[in-house]
Design a protein around this motif. Structure first.
Motif, PDB file in Angstrom:
ATOM      1  N   TYR A 635       0.825  -1.205   0.000  1.00 15.35           N
ATOM      2  CA  TYR A 635       0.000   0.000   0.000  1.00 15.35           C
ATOM      3  C   TYR A 635       0.862   1.259   0.000  1.00 15.35           C
ATOM      4  CZ  TYR A 635      -4.575  -2.158   0.497  1.00 15.35           C
ATOM      5  OH  TYR A 635      -5.727  -2.833   0.263  1.00 15.35           O
ATOM      6  N   ILE A 636       2.023   1.216   0.661  1.00 13.63           N
ATOM      7  CA  ILE A 636       2.895   2.407   0.676  1.00 13.63           C
ATOM      8  C   ILE A 636       3.505   2.655  -0.703  1.00 13.63           C
ATOM      9  CG2 ILE A 636       5.044   3.331   1.618  1.00 13.63           C
ATOM     10  CD1 ILE A 636       4.343   1.987   4.263  1.00 13.63           C
ATOM     11  N   VAL A 637       4.022   1.595  -1.311  1.00 18.51           N
ATOM     12  CA  VAL A 637       4.707   1.753  -2.595  1.00 18.51           C
ATOM     13  C   VAL A 637       3.726   2.130  -3.705  1.00 18.51           C
ATOM     14  CG1 VAL A 637       6.037   0.541  -4.373  1.00 18.51           C
ATOM     15  CG2 VAL A 637       6.547   0.169  -1.951  1.00 18.51           C
ATOM     16  N   HIS A 638       2.555   1.547  -3.714  1.00 16.26           N
ATOM     17  CA  HIS A 638       1.576   1.778  -4.782  1.00 16.26           C
ATOM     18  C   HIS A 638       0.419   2.645  -4.302  1.00 16.26           C
ATOM     19  CE1 HIS A 638       3.612  -1.255  -7.243  1.00 16.26           C
ATOM     20  NE2 HIS A 638       3.650  -2.045  -6.162  1.00 16.26           N
ATOM     21  N   HIS A 639       0.715   3.580  -3.450  1.00 17.45           N
ATOM     22  CA  HIS A 639      -0.341   4.417  -2.901  1.00 17.45           C
ATOM     23  C   HIS A 639      -1.038   5.254  -3.978  1.00 17.45           C
ATOM     24  CE1 HIS A 639      -2.558   6.903  -0.141  1.00 17.45           C
ATOM     25  NE2 HIS A 639      -2.012   7.998  -0.664  1.00 17.45           N
ATOM     26  N   ILE A 644      -8.005   4.560  -2.517  1.00 14.07           N
ATOM     27  CA  ILE A 644      -8.628   4.251  -1.226  1.00 14.07           C
ATOM     28  C   ILE A 644      -8.809   5.544  -0.466  1.00 14.07           C
ATOM     29  CG2 ILE A 644      -6.415   3.843  -0.052  1.00 14.07           C
ATOM     30  CD1 ILE A 644      -7.793   1.686   1.599  1.00 14.07           C
ATOM     31  N   SER A 645      -9.878   5.636   0.263  1.00  8.10           N
ATOM     32  CA  SER A 645     -10.150   6.866   1.012  1.00  8.10           C
ATOM     33  C   SER A 645      -9.156   7.021   2.150  1.00  8.10           C
ATOM     34  CB  SER A 645     -11.577   6.832   1.569  1.00  8.10           C
ATOM     35  OG  SER A 645     -11.699   5.787   2.521  1.00  8.10           O
ATOM     36  N   TRP A 649      -7.475   4.073   4.463  1.00  6.63           N
ATOM     37  CA  TRP A 649      -6.020   3.953   4.644  1.00  6.63           C
ATOM     38  C   TRP A 649      -5.653   3.983   6.128  1.00  6.63           C
ATOM     39  CZ3 TRP A 649      -1.500   2.566   3.089  1.00  6.63           C
ATOM     40  CH2 TRP A 649      -0.359   3.112   3.675  1.00  6.63           C
ATOM     41  N   HIS A 650      -6.292   4.810   6.885  1.00  5.63           N
ATOM     42  CA  HIS A 650      -6.023   4.930   8.309  1.00  5.63           C
ATOM     43  C   HIS A 650      -6.375   3.631   9.049  1.00  5.63           C
ATOM     44  CE1 HIS A 650      -5.333   6.966  12.079  1.00  5.63           C
ATOM     45  NE2 HIS A 650      -6.562   6.645  12.505  1.00  5.63           N
ATOM     46  N   MET A 651      -7.525   3.071   8.721  1.00  5.07           N
ATOM     47  CA  MET A 651      -7.946   1.834   9.384  1.00  5.07           C
ATOM     48  C   MET A 651      -7.017   0.669   9.035  1.00  5.07           C
ATOM     49  SD  MET A 651     -12.103   1.915   9.212  1.00  5.07           S
ATOM     50  CE  MET A 651     -12.134   2.081   7.441  1.00  5.07           C
ATOM     51  N   LEU A 652      -6.627   0.566   7.753  1.00 10.79           N
ATOM     52  CA  LEU A 652      -5.763  -0.517   7.327  1.00 10.79           C
ATOM     53  C   LEU A 652      -4.418  -0.469   8.023  1.00 10.79           C
ATOM     54  CD1 LEU A 652      -5.119  -2.901   5.442  1.00 10.79           C
ATOM     55  CD2 LEU A 652      -4.388  -1.234   3.742  1.00 10.79           C
ATOM     56  N   LEU A 653      -3.846   0.705   8.093  1.00  5.62           N
ATOM     57  CA  LEU A 653      -2.531   0.865   8.715  1.00  5.62           C
ATOM     58  C   LEU A 653      -2.571   0.474  10.194  1.00  5.62           C
ATOM     59  CD1 LEU A 653       0.405   1.769   8.438  1.00  5.62           C
ATOM     60  CD2 LEU A 653      -0.330   4.091   8.994  1.00  5.62           C
ATOM     61  N   ARG A 767     -12.782  13.456  -1.100  1.00  2.00           N
ATOM     62  CA  ARG A 767     -12.159  13.869   0.149  1.00  2.00           C
ATOM     63  C   ARG A 767     -13.167  14.290   1.189  1.00  2.00           C
ATOM     64  NH1 ARG A 767      -8.248  18.257  -2.362  1.00  2.00           N
ATOM     65  NH2 ARG A 767     -10.184  18.588  -3.505  1.00  2.00           N
ATOM     66  N   SER A 768     -14.451  14.309   0.819  1.00  3.79           N
ATOM     67  CA  SER A 768     -15.468  14.685   1.803  1.00  3.79           C
ATOM     68  C   SER A 768     -16.759  13.974   1.466  1.00  3.79           C
ATOM     69  CB  SER A 768     -15.681  16.199   1.797  1.00  3.79           C
ATOM     70  OG  SER A 768     -16.216  16.609   0.552  1.00  3.79           O
TER      71      SER A 768
END
Length: 776
Positions: A635-639, A644-645, A649-653, A767-768
């Motif tokens: 996910y970091i390399v291919h962000h 993804i919202s 992203w926050h939940m996955l991390l 974004r909203s």
């Protein structure tokens, strides 16, 4: 019979049915030279003496093939070669023919008619036939429907008497017997009658599993005795190879439709161990064979941990009682008995309990061990010492006049590969003991302190001690010696209380209704040859616990409690001190002593698992961490490519991070319990990471649920007319919907290809969560 046959030279009566010949039968045959009368039922007894005398006087030759059929002692012998003194009328009555019709068990209903016919060989005019039921002579009784016919004699060869039961009553159930008697004796045959009610119930089909095998009893009519052939095993004991008819087990179904009596005694045991021990118990033992016998039995009982039948222990108790009588003549038998009793302590607790409840087997074994010293100690043998894995015995010949006190301590050596710190640890000596380490006594004379606190050494742990003070013999009124010179003092220690199972369940006993269990070794102390009441100076016994518990109580084993099954009793015993895992008690009498404690309310912790977990744990943890970190790095390399919202992203991390933390800390620190600070830190981190992981799993699940169940927004301009749908182009444009972005170019293309003038589209900002119009 043979009148007018004066010129008859040869007579052949063979093949006819007769068992004897009347005296003077051939007196009219004056010219007879040869006689044949061979028959399958010929009885060679005193009634045929006249034949030999007549043949000798009349020069008549009796054919060689004329042989005796009865009695069995003369069976097959030629009558002509017999002597007159061999033809006697003595011994049991043997009938060539004796039959009862019907001969098998008869199952009939109330009111049925049943005839019986009894036929036997007619030996002489004293032969009679009678009928009996339940030991009572039966005669004609018309009211009860019983008719006994007169005896009928057939050609002076057979006699028959008939019994008719015209209306059978319930009382007819039982054995009916036909008795044939004459001047030489009597013989009987019987048949069973089972009378059923018209609406008789059934016993249900049932499966019974016991130490004789697996028996499946069929559905059986009330009042019937069901039979089941014994199961055959390839390792049958020699005791069952008797060549007899097939052994059977039976079970009786009573008149209420319930299984009642049963008998499996004829069947062999299903376990090979039980069959072998049964064979041991049947062997004859004498002074010549006792040593070899005891050695073989000792070797066999080393596998006592595999014994699973109560009969195994019961047979061993019986064998030990047979061996104990040889101890005074063969001292090696005493060593064997100690070793056998020690091996029996390897048997499962429940098996020992069942053997004690069934036949007081454990009590009998302990009694045998206690008798060894009294039989071996003599004026020539002043001291004996017996050691084993679970039992140690020490005994002395002592003189009361010179007795200065004695302390005996039981030790167990610590093996070289054991943890040196086990000595002070609670219970570790018993739980981790090496099966090859023996218990042994060390005794010192003098009025020494018998405390266990300082008795253990670097290489051995003291598990029990007994202190007998000098003042035991201080008052002449307290003792009387049998020979006024010596007494026999013995000490025995049992590693645990397995040979003292309490079969009762009473709160009046020391075990408080089995709530308490033996938590220490059991120690026995006794003086033989001297008569004691209660001791003026008490015994002091030190005992080391092998398990944790609460509510301790000192007790002694009373063999007379619970109808001879024995039980722990606290009278005359009390605890005087308790330090760590050592308890010191005192008693005013001799017996077996132990400390009982409550184990059920104590938390038992598993043993220290060691420095490392199982390799599978580390392998699975490594695989899991690899997968989690691969997901994060992807996910970091291919962000920029993966849409993804920010919330997703926050939940996955967070989920990946806390899951990896939980696995890593558990695998690396869960067994770090030697260091309190590290252990506490691992606990805190695991608590935090586990809760965080569960939190983010819940948040992610909630977000997915909202996305799936969200309803589409209605069109803002509801007055606009509807146009015909063009599925192909519309579906192509809807492929852009997952991106959640509507560009002006898409609006233009939509109007061109659908001929729809759209003034506004609702576009969802990635974004909203707000919506805004887009002008074309």
């Amino acid at each position: 019979m043979f009148v007018g046959l004066n010129n008859l030279h040869k007579l052949n009566l063979s093949g006819n049915i007769f068992s004897s010949l009347m005296n003077g039968l051939f007196s009219e045959l004056l010219a007879l030279k040869a006689l044949h009368f061979n028959t399958d039922s010929l009885i060679c007894d005193c009634n045929l003496k006249w034949v030999l005398q007549w043949a000798r006087n009349a020069s008549v030759r009796i054919a060689e093939e004329t042989v005796c059929a009865y009695p069995s002692a003369l069976h097959g012998l030629s009558l002509y070669n017999l002597k007159e003194n061999q033809l006697i009328c003595a011994g049991p009555l043997e009938l060539p023919l004796f039959e009862l019709i019907p001969s098998q068990r008869q199952v009939v209903f109330h009111g049925d008619r049943l005839p019986f016919q009894c036929t036997a060989t007619y030996v002489d005019n004293t032969t009679q036939v009678h009928w009996y039921h339940a030991g009572r002579l039966i005669e004609t009784d018309e009211e009860r429907g019983i008719f006994v016919e007169d005896s009928i004699i057939h050609d002076c060869c057979l006699i028959t008497r008939e019994l008719i039961l015209s209306s059978i009553d319930i009382d007819a159930t039982g054995d009916w017997e036909c008795l044939v008697k004459n001047s030489y004796g009597n013989s009987t045959k019987q048949v069973e009658i089972v009378v059923l009610e018209t609406a008789a119930p059934y016993c249900p089909a049932e499966r019974v599993i016991n130490n004789k095998g697996d028996f499946r009893w069929p559905k059986t009519l009330a009042g019937i005795t069901a039979y089941h052939p014994c199961l055959q095993y390839s390792f049958n004991s020699v005791a069952f190879h008797n060549g007899a008819e097939e052994a059977k087990a039976w079970r009786k179904c009573n008149r209420t439709g319930r299984w009642d009596e049963e008998n499996y005694s004829e069947c062999p045991y299903s376990q090979e161990i039980t069959q072998v021990l049964h064979a041991f118990s049947q062997m004859h033992i004498n002074l010549t064979t006792v040593v070899e016998f005891s050695r073989q039995l000792t070797a066999y009982t080393r596998g006592a941990s595999l014994f699973s039948d109560k009969m195994d222990v019961i047979y061993l108790a019986y064998i030990m009682e047979k061996l104990i009588v040889f101890v005074d003549e063969v001292e090696d038998v005493g060593d064997a008995l100690i070793e056998i009793a020690s091996n029996i302590m390897l048997v499962d607790d429940h098996v020992l309990w069942m053997a004690q409840k069934e036949d007081k087997a454990c009590t009998r074994i302990v009694r045998c061990v206690e008798q060894i010293a009294s039989q071996i100690l003599t004026s020539k043998t002043q001291v004996i010492s017996k050691v084993s894995r679970n039992i140690a015995l020490e005994a002395f010949m002592i003189k009361p006049s010179s007795f200065t006190g004695m302390t005996c301590t039981a030790y167990q050596k610590i093996t070289a590969n054991s943890d040196k710190s086990v000595t002070p640890d609670l219970g570790r000596w018993e739980a981790n003991h090496n099966p090859d380490v023996y218990l042994n006594f060390k005794c010192n004379t003098g009025n020494l302190d018998g405390s266990l606190v300082n008795s253990s050494t670097r290489n051995a742990v003291a598990v029990a001690s007994v202190h007998l003070p000098q003042s035991v013999f201080s008052q002449s009124s307290a003792w009387q010696s049998v020979d006024n010179s010596t007494c026999k003092l013995q000490f025995i220690v049992f590693r645990n209380g397995k040979l003292f199972p309490s079969t009762g369940n009473s709160s009046n006993l020391a075990d408080d209704g089995k709530r308490r269990t033996v938590a220490t070794p059991a120690v026995f102390a006794k003086i033989d040859g001297c008569s004691f009441g209660n001791l003026t100076s008490p015994l002091t016994i030190g005992l080391r616990h092998f398990a944790r518990g609460i509510d301790p109580i000192a007790a002694f084993w009373d063999f007379d409690l619970l109808d001879g099954h024995g039980g722990w009793w606290g009278e005359g015993c009390h605890i005087i001190s308790s330090a760590g895992n050592i308890t010191t008690i005192q008693s005013t009498h001799f017996s077996n002593f132990a400390v009982l404690m409550d184990f059920k309310t104590v938390l038992s912790f598993p043993q220290y698992p060691g420095e490392f977990l199982h390799p599978v744990v580390y392998a699975c943890t490594a695989v899991m961490l690899l997968c989690l970190f691969a997901s994060i790095i992807t996910y970091i390399v291919h962000h920029s490519t993966i849409r993804i919202s920010r919330k997703g992203w926050h939940m996955l991390l967070n989920f990946c991070f806390h899951t990896a933390l939980t696995f890593a800390v558990f695998a690396g620190g869960i067994n770090r319990i030697k260091y309190p600070i590290i252990c506490q830190a691992v606990g805190i981190v695991l608590h935090y990471s586990t809760l965080s992981t569960m939190l983010w799993i819940g948040v992610t699940a909630r977000n997915i649920y909202k996305q799936v169940t969200k309803k589409p927004q209605p069109c803002q301009n509801s007055d606009q007319p509807s146009y015909p749908k063009q599925p192909l182009l519309r579906d192509l444009m809807l492929l852009q919907e997952p991106l959640e972005v509507c560009t002006p170019c898409q609006v233009s293309l939509w109007s061109k290809f659908t001929n729809v003038s759209l003034t506004a589209l609702q576009v969802k900002d990635s974004r909203s969560s707000c919506q805004r119009p887009v002008r074309c």
